[in-house]
Design a protein around this motif. Structure first.
Motif: not given
Ligand SMILES: CC(C)(COP(=O)([O-])OP(=O)([O-])OC[C@H]1O[C@@H](n2cnc3c(N)ncnc32)[C@H](O)[C@@H]1OP(=O)([O-])[O-])[C@@H](O)C(=O)NCCC(=O)NCCSC(=O)C[C@@](C)(O)CC(=O)[O-]
Ligand SMILES: NC(=O)C1=CN([C@@H]2O[C@H](COP(=O)(O)OP(=O)(O)OC[C@H]3O[C@@H](n4cnc5c(N)ncnc54)[C@H](OP(=O)(O)O)[C@@H]3O)[C@@H](O)[C@H]2O)C=CC1
Length: 406
Positions: A73-74, A76, A98-100, A297, A301, A349-350, A353
């Motif tokens: 899980q990233v 978002m 989506a990023t860390t 990102a 997403a 989830t995508q 986005g």
């Protein structure tokens, strides 16, 4: 018969009764993934429980993954809303990312608010076409030339063969390249709203059969690397691949000074010395600061193929002061490979986005949603370039990451 459990399935794999990658043939996809987690945890000693908490049915991911354990899980977030004056996407939009990397969305968010204050970014797709380039073996350069001539004289035959495999794809052209007794044919297709790699690979295979039936050439590999997929390559920077898309904005001097804590002159100078001269000295293909950040990102997403960030970051940023002393900034992404149908875009989830952008699924006309996604990513990249160049100008890069990124 009792329902299989993760424990009973794992035991059958250990006994050699069921193969690790065939668990879905013996249980539903979620139970199969749970059995795999158990096996991997036992073998590696790792705690993999977190991988089992995911918000979709494992069966929905079947076309997207093999040997599924669960999901990474990233986090978002969104940047924006940002005003976009595009050829296919207009209005204010939140950009899903989506990023860390802490500080990244803050930075792009700042860029978005400045772009919006300035009246919005203009964005256009300037070229479109997904490529596949098989390599053929021929006897010598005379036979190579004969193949090139045959291809030029028989594009209709190739088009008919290729398009027999798809109701959406259209063959645009075939460009030959000769290297001794190797002939590369770069097939380029309009793939509408699909990123199109499966579509064009299947279509090109059909065209290759026609070539082998009518000429002396032998297909060596359906992909001969002149495509060029998932590798840094100048051909994509020059000729484009997927969508070539550009975005720009003009920002009043007062907004640069008040919101970005620097000047148009400083941003233009940093862009020249860093993004242009520095990249040239480094032998880089990307003459930009961090376009890969927005591309990666937004790819994550919206369900794009993350390996294609390689080509997506093939971008040039320009910055200059206008005659009125304001700031003009642009980004041009030569080879952005995106789709709003197919691949990972169906995963819930995508898909969410894409829904945030209002462009989930096929567009009307076909291809317009793919163009809109390309324009949204280009505007995200523009906002990121603007904010990072400004942070370098105000010497805020390290403090921003000390405050937000750790
Ligand atoms: C961090 C800022 C934005 C502060 O910038 P600031 O101007 O000091 O902050 P501010 O508190 O005045 O806020 C300004 C605006 O920034 C946004 N903002 C501000 N904070 C947040 C937050 N927490 N969450 C969401 N948005 C935020 C927000 O839009 C806000 O406006 P407001 O809404 O308040 O009117 C700025 O210093 C900055 O952008 N720094 C640059 C950081 C950056 O771009 N990092 C990118 C990654 S670096 C990298 O990966 C690649 C690299 C660097 O190695 C490539 C290379 O070689 O160049
Ligand atoms: N095969 C390969 O070499 C490679 C594959 N990939 C993978 O390929 C996948 C992406 O391939 P892609 O072909 O895009 O996706 P899919 O294989 O999921 O196919 C998408 C299909 O959607 C149909 N479609 C429905 N509506 C539309 C529309 N409006 N516009 C366009 N097509 C529509 C088309 O069917 P129809 O054709 O019947 O009209 C199209 O072929 C990703 O999973 C990626 O990771 C990535 C790199 C290389």
């Amino acid at each position: 018969m009792t329902e299989p459990t993760p424990a009973s399935l794992a035991a059958r794999v250990r006994d050699g009764d069921v193969r690790f990658h065939e668990l879905e043939e013996h249980a539903d996809a979620d139970t199969a993934a749970a059995a795999r987690r158990r096996l991997v945890a036992d073998e590696s000693g790792a705690d993999v429980d977190a991988l089992g908490t995911y918000g979709f049915d494992a069966a929905d991911a079947a076309p997207n993954i093999e040997n599924m354990l669960g999901a990474v899980q990233v986090p978002m977030g969104v940047a924006g809303p940002v005003a976009i004056n595009g050829g296919a996407l207009s209005g204010e939009r939140y950009l899903p990312m989506a990023t860390t990397e802490g500080a990244l969305i803050a930075s792009i968010n700042r860029g978005c608010s400045v772009v919006t204050d300035a009246g919005g970014a203009t964005a256009r797709v300037t070229k479109s076409g997904m490529t596949r380039a098989p390599v053929f073996r021929v006897r010598d350069v005379a036979e190579a030339e004969a193949l090139v001539s045959w291809v030029r004289d028989n594009e209709a035959t190739l088009r008919e063969a290729a398009e027999s495999t798809t109701s959406h794809g259209e063959l645009l052209d075939v460009t030959p390249y000769v290297v001794g007794n190797n002939v590369y044919l770069r097939f380029r297709y309009d793939t509408k709203d699909a990123m199109g790699m499966n579509m064009v690979t299947i279509a090109t295979r059909e065209a290759c059969d026609a070539i082998e039936a009518e000429t002396d050439a032998s297909l060596v590999a359906l992909s001969g690397n002149l495509c060029s997929d998932k590798k840094p390559a100048a051909i994509n920077a020059v000729e484009g691949r997927g969508r070539s898309v550009a975005a720009d904005v003009e920002i009043p001097r007062a907004v640069v000074e008040e919101r970005l804590h620097t000047t148009p002159e400083a941003i233009a100078e940093i862009n020249t010395r860093k993004n242009l001269v520095g990249s040239a000295k480094a032998g880089g293909l990307g003459f930009n600061a961090h376009v890969a950040n927005a591309v990666a990102a937004m790819f994550l997403a919206t369900g794009q193929d993350e390996a294609q960030v390689v080509e997506g970051a093939n971008a040039i940023t320009t910055a200059e002061t206008t005659p009125d002393g304001d700031l003009y900034v642009s980004v041009s992404l030569a080879s952005l490979e995106v789709g709003t149908v197919g691949g990972g875009t169906k995963l819930p989830t995508q898909a969410a986005g894409l829904e945030i952008l209002g462009i989930r699924g096929g567009g009307d006309p076909a291809g317009s949603n793919g163009d809109a996604l390309a324009e949204a990513i280009a505007v995200g990249a523009l906002a990121g370039e603007l904010s990072l160049l400004a942070a370098l100008g105000s010497r805020h890069l390290s403090s921003a990451h000390a405050d937000l990124g750790r």
